[in-house]
Structure formats: structure tokens, C-alpha cells
Design an enzyme around this catalytic site. Structure first.
Site, short mmCIF file in Angstrom:
data_model
loop_
_atom_site.label_atom_id
_atom_site.label_comp_id
_atom_site.label_asym_id
_atom_site.label_seq_id
_atom_site.Cartn_x
_atom_site.Cartn_y
_atom_site.Cartn_z
N ALA A 163 0.85 -1.20 0.00
CA ALA A 163 0.00 0.00 0.00
C ALA A 163 0.88 1.24 0.00
CB ALA A 163 -0.92 0.02 1.22
N CYS A 164 0.58 2.19 -0.88
CA CYS A 164 1.30 3.45 -0.92
C CYS A 164 0.30 4.60 -0.89
CB CYS A 164 2.18 3.54 -2.17
SG CYS A 164 1.27 3.72 -3.72
N PRO A 165 0.74 5.83 -0.64
CA PRO A 165 -0.20 6.94 -0.48
C PRO A 165 -1.14 7.17 -1.66
CG PRO A 165 1.94 7.56 0.36
CD PRO A 165 2.12 6.24 -0.31
#
Length: 561
Positions: free
Chosen positions: A109-111
Site C-alpha cells: 500500500a502506498c499513499p
């Protein structure tokens, strides 16, 4: 008989508390001695489906029953517990090394949830499969959760890897061997991270907190603390992005009818401005604050964070005030969760009454009487400076932001510049965002150009990667240049930073305005989203040609190509 009663809260907090409370009262009447630790217990009663793997129950007399039976027939439940308890056998912990196949589950998960999330997942899958390991990766991107991990898969997994730059709920992995890393590390150093996971993974304890950054390995140092702060901030940014994109584009559409057409009540332009500026962007700061707090301490921080964010808006503190409100609300709520101990009969009131009330009061009063006015003054000065700064200052700011966007290809420096630009959108300051997105497109576009103008220096696989980088660059996915940067960072990064800095400087010099924080050149499909268009495209072209040309010259030719 010394008895320990454990209730599994997966069946609902109220039901779990009620079942445990009834059983404890019944046990006291039957002269059972209640204890609070496993080591002293002669009988362990589990209310729920299974034993928590974080507890070592090996060799203990254990009985498992449902909450419904404990509530309706506590006498019979205790009788069965005393007569039907069995010796618990702790599941064997699989020995993991490079030779034995390992069953892994992972989350990425990334921003922004666009590039790093999926590229890291692919890298983990490829490396694990090359080693003959079984792996399933759940991606939490901008479109939601894909390839979701089930409870059964969690139960049989030998190892959990969480490659995330934002807060992730780790509670389902209680008792499992868990290793945390970033999406960037999982993508760039995949083999090393898998090796580290084998040797450094630790049993994840049940903490009751949703924070991915601080729930695991609570021992802190300066580096861990700064990482946690970054992750909390990026969690908030990730939740506001869709809102800012939609709001910014609605504002841009309102300008199609004329720059001041929205001032006429009842018109379509007025409605579009109300949707974009009056609603979507108005919610930006409260949502940012709310989800920063949510990342820190879970649901108990959401309400005080949202309220603190609204107060940041009403006091004029803007996005800076929202960030302060989010961290204040989150850490106050977390402090109350972990340090406030109440009688057992009142514990159920903590998450729904006491924590939201106290955290909201502390956050709200601090925002009104301490933070609001000073930060509002800072925001007013910053906005005025950005809108009135001369050409030289604008060019310097554009160079700095452009260079930052190309420094680590979606890493912390890149995201810091990006978050700065997004935050300014709430203050109707659109120039920095234009420079940021233009510079962010340069690295992948430059790598494509380099593979075209210096074909004989690249392998066929790299030339094919250049074509993919072109598409990613047009979409404002800076991470498209990562495969090239990972192989040759000494030459790729300086070339891209140079090109990005020039692009950012040109964008600010020509006064380009951008209404949306994402979308790349596809934002051009929305009339008025980018102005002026030609100079914006020119800035991108110049930066990409400069970076691609420099890298094409300094790159070493592959032997045998």
C-alpha cells in the site's frame, strides 16, 4: 481451580465483554479462582472460535465455547469447561530458511495507490516464485483492495510481509510472524527484503490499534519516530487525493464558462464551483486531519481528528492547522486508549464516550486558543508570499520542488513535495502543483527518450521498459523510471533531478496553473484544468529532453549489445 477467561473480540466488543463479565461472576459464585495471566492458570476458558496465537497455551487445560452459550447458559458453560477441557497443543512454528519452501502472505500500500503498490506486489511475487515459495499479495490501491487475503490464508501462512507507506490494519495478523518494510524497499531491494523477513520477522502482538507505523515493535528511536510521522501524514494524504482531484476538476470545469461565471447564482458554473470549491475542497482539511488521527490510533481518533480539521478551516489555519490537529487528536486518543485504566464495568464506554469526548475537547480547545491564530497568520503569509513572489523566487521554488520530485521516484522526498503542492490547493494556490506534476513526469519520459536516442547502449529488455515508462510518464507516474534508477542510480538520478529542476523552474516562470493534483497529460481533456497549456507542455518537453539526453550520453554501453 485457577481459571483464566479470554474473550475473542472478533465477535463484537459488546458481546465479548458481556459474555466474559457474566462468566466471571458465575465463576466467582462457583468458587473458581480467577487469574489474569496464562502462566498461573490451571484452566483456560476461551470465548470464541479459536485461541489467540499470541498466547502460549501449550500444555494448558483449555475449553472453547461460543459467546451465545456463555451469555444464555453460563452455569452449563462452566460445567462443560471443567469436565470437557482438553490439553492444548501449540501449533508447530515452521522453520524458515532459504532451502525450505515458505508460505507468505503480503500487503502492499502506498499513499497514491497507483504505482508503488502494484509494482512492489509484482516484485515480491516474482522473487518469491523464483525461490519456489508460495505467496499471495493483497494490494490496497486507489481502486480499493484487490486479491484480498482470507482468514484461512492468514492461519496457514508462515510469514506476513507488510510493505506499506501508510497506516494498515495489522490486527488480523495477531500472533503471526510479521515483517514491515516500505513499498520502495520491496520494489528496489526485493531479494534483500525477503532475506531480512526470514531473519527479522517478529511475532505481532494483539494491540487493538490500526496504526501500521507504531503498533508493531513499540520500542522507538528517532528514525522510527520520523518514519511513523511520515506514514501517518501519507495516510491522511492518500484519503484526500480523490477528493482533491474531483474538486479541482469541478472548479476547472466552472471556469470553462468564464473566469467569473460562477459568481452568477443559479448557473451551471455556480453549481460546479459549489461542488468543487464549496464542498470537495472544503472537506479536504477535515479529512486530512481525521485520517492522520485514524492512522495513529484507529477509529477512536477519527472523530476528534475530523472536528479538529473543521476547526482548522474555521480559524483559517488551513492545511498546516489540519496536520497539527490530526496529530494532536491521534496522539491524545492513543494516550487515553493505552494509559487510561477504568473499572472493568466501564471499559466498554472508553471507545464510544470517554475517548472521543476528551480527545475532542483537548484538540478543539487547543486549536481555538493555542494553534488556530498563529498558524492562520503563517498560512496567510505563505499564501500571500506565493501569490506575490517575484520571478526569481518563483523560479527557485520551482527548481526545488522539481528536483525533489525526481530525487527518489515516489519516495519520502518526492511525497513531501507532492503533499506540499496538494495542501496549497486548499488555499487556491495552483502554481506549485503545476511545477510538481510537470517535474514528476520527467524521469519516465526521459528514460524513454534515452532508450530512443542511445539505443545501442540499452538491452532489448530495457528498450521495452522504456516504452512502458513512456505511458507511465504521461500518466504522472514517476515510479516508471525506478527500474532504470535501480540499475544505474549514479547516472539516472542526477540526470532526472537536473531535468526535473529545469521543468519546475520553467513552469513557475511561465505562471502555469494546475487545478488537479494527478492525471498527467490526461488532465488536458478537462478544459481549463491547466493554463497556459503550450508553455506547460514546453516545460515538460525541455526537462525530459535534457534529462534523457544527459543520461543517453553518460550511460555506459552494455557489452555485447
Amino acid at each position: 481451580m485457577k481459571t483464566l477467561i479470554i474473550s475473542n473480540d472478533k465477535q463484537g466488543q459488546v458481546r465479548a465483554y458481556l459474555a466474559k463479565h457474566i462468566l466471571e461472576n458465575t465463576a466467582v459464585r462457583h468458587e473458581l479462582s480467577l487469574v489474569t495471566d496464562v502462566d498461573n492458570a490451571e484452566l483456560v476458558i476461551l470465548i470464541g472460535e479459536s485461541a489467540p496465537t499470541s498466547l502460549n497455551l501449550h500444555g494448558k487445560k483449555t475449553f472453547t465455547g461460543s459467546a451465545e452459550q456463555a451469555i444464555r447458559e453460563p452455569e452449563a458453560f462452566l460445567h462443560h469447561a471443567k469436565t470437557q477441557a482438553n490439553i492444548y497443543q501449540q501449533p508447530n512454528i515452521v522453520s524458515m530458511d532459504q532451502q525450505n519452501p515458505v508460505n507468505i502472505i503480503a500487503i502492499t500500500a502506498c499513499p497514491t495507490g497507483v504505482a508503488h503498490t502494484f509494482m512492489a506486489a509484482k516484485a515480491l511475487e516474482t522473487e518469491a516464485q523464483n525461490r519456489g515459495w508460495q505467496i499471495k499479495v493483497e494490494t490496497r490501491g486507489s481502486v480499493g483492495t484487490n486479491n484480498a487475503i482470507t482468514d484461512v490464508e492468514i492461519a496457514v501462512a508462515d510469514l506476513v510481509i507488510v510493505a506499506a507507506d501508510i497506516g494498515v490494519d495489522l490486527s488480523p495478523f495477531s500472533g503471526k510472524r510479521l515483517y514491515r518494510t516500505s513499498t520502495g524497499a520491496a520494489l528496489k531491494r526485493t531479494a534483500q527484503e525477503l532475506d531480512n523477513a526470514l531473519t527479522e520477522a517478529e511475532i505481532y502482538p494483539a494491540t487493538g490499534s490500526i496504526s501500521a507505523a507504531n503498533a508493531f515493535n513499540p520500542s522507538t528511536n528517532k528514525k522510527q519516530e520520523s518514519t511513523s510521522i511520515y506514514q501517518h501524514l501519507m495516510t491522511g494524504v492518500s484519503y484526500i487525493l480523490p477528493m482533491v482531484v474531483a474538486g479541482g476538476l469541478c472548479i476547472a470545469l466552472s471556469f470553462v464558462f468564464g473566469i467569473e461565471a460562477f459568481k452568477e447564482p443559479g448557473t451551471l458554473a455556480s453549481a460546479l464551483m459549489q461542488i468543487g470549491g464549496g464542498s470537495a475542497l472544503a472537506l479536504m482539511v477535515p479529512v486530512l486531519a481525521g485520517y492522520i488521527a485514524y492512522s495513529i490510533t484507529g477509529r477512536t481518533g477519527l472523530a476528534p481528528g475530523l472536528i479538529g480539521g473543521m476547526l482548522a478551516v474555521s480559524t483559517g489555519a488551513g492545511f498546516l492547522g489540519g496536520i497539527i490537529a490530526g496529530f494532536l487528536a491521534g496522539y491524545v486518543a492513543n494516550l487515553l486508549t493505552t494509559k487510561l485504566h477504568l473499572p472493568q464495568s466501564m471499559e466498554a464506554l472508553k471507545p464510544i464516550l470517554i475517548i472521543p469526548l476528551v480527545a475532542t475537547l483537548v484538540t478543539g480547545l487547543t486549536m481555538i486558543y493555542v494553534v488556530g491564530k498563529p498558524v492562520a497568520t503563517i498560512m496567510e503569509w505563505l499564501t500571500h508570499w506565493l501569490k506575490s513572489m517575484g520571478t526569481t523566487n518563483a523560479v527557485i521554488l520551482g527548481m526545488i520542488l522539481g528536483g525533489m520530485m525526481c530525487t527518489d521516484m515516489g519516495g519520502p522526498v518526492n511525497k513531501a513535495a507532492y503533499a506540499f503542492g496538494v495542501g496549497l490547493l486548499s488555499a487556491q494556490t495552483y502554481g506549485p502543483m503545476a511545477a510538481i506534476m510537470a517535474a514528476g513526469m520527467v524521469p519516465p519520459l526521459a528514460m524513454w527518450l534515452a532508450t530512443m536516442i542511445a539505443r545501442n547502449k540499452f538491452e532489448q529488455s530495457e528498450r521495452e521498459g522504456g516504452k512502458a515508462a513512456l505511458v507511465l510518464g504521461l500518466c504522472f507516474i514517476t515510479e516508471g523510471a525506478i527500474p532504470f534508477a535501480a540499475k544505474d542510480p549514479v547516472r539516472v538520478l542526477p540526470s532526472c533531478i537536473l531535468g526535473g529542476a529545469v521543468t519546475g523552474a520553467l513552469s513557475m516562470y511561465f505562471g502555469v496553473q494546475l487545478m488537479a493534483p494527478h492525471g498527467g497529460l490526461f488532465v488536458l481533456l478537462i478544459p481549463g484544468a491547466i493554463t497556459p497549456v503550450l508553455t506547460y507542455l514546453g516545460a515538460i518537453l525541455v526537462g525530459a529532453m535534457l534529462a534523457g539526453g544527459v543520461y543517453g550520453v553518460v550511460k555506459r554501453k552494455k557489452v555485447g549489445v
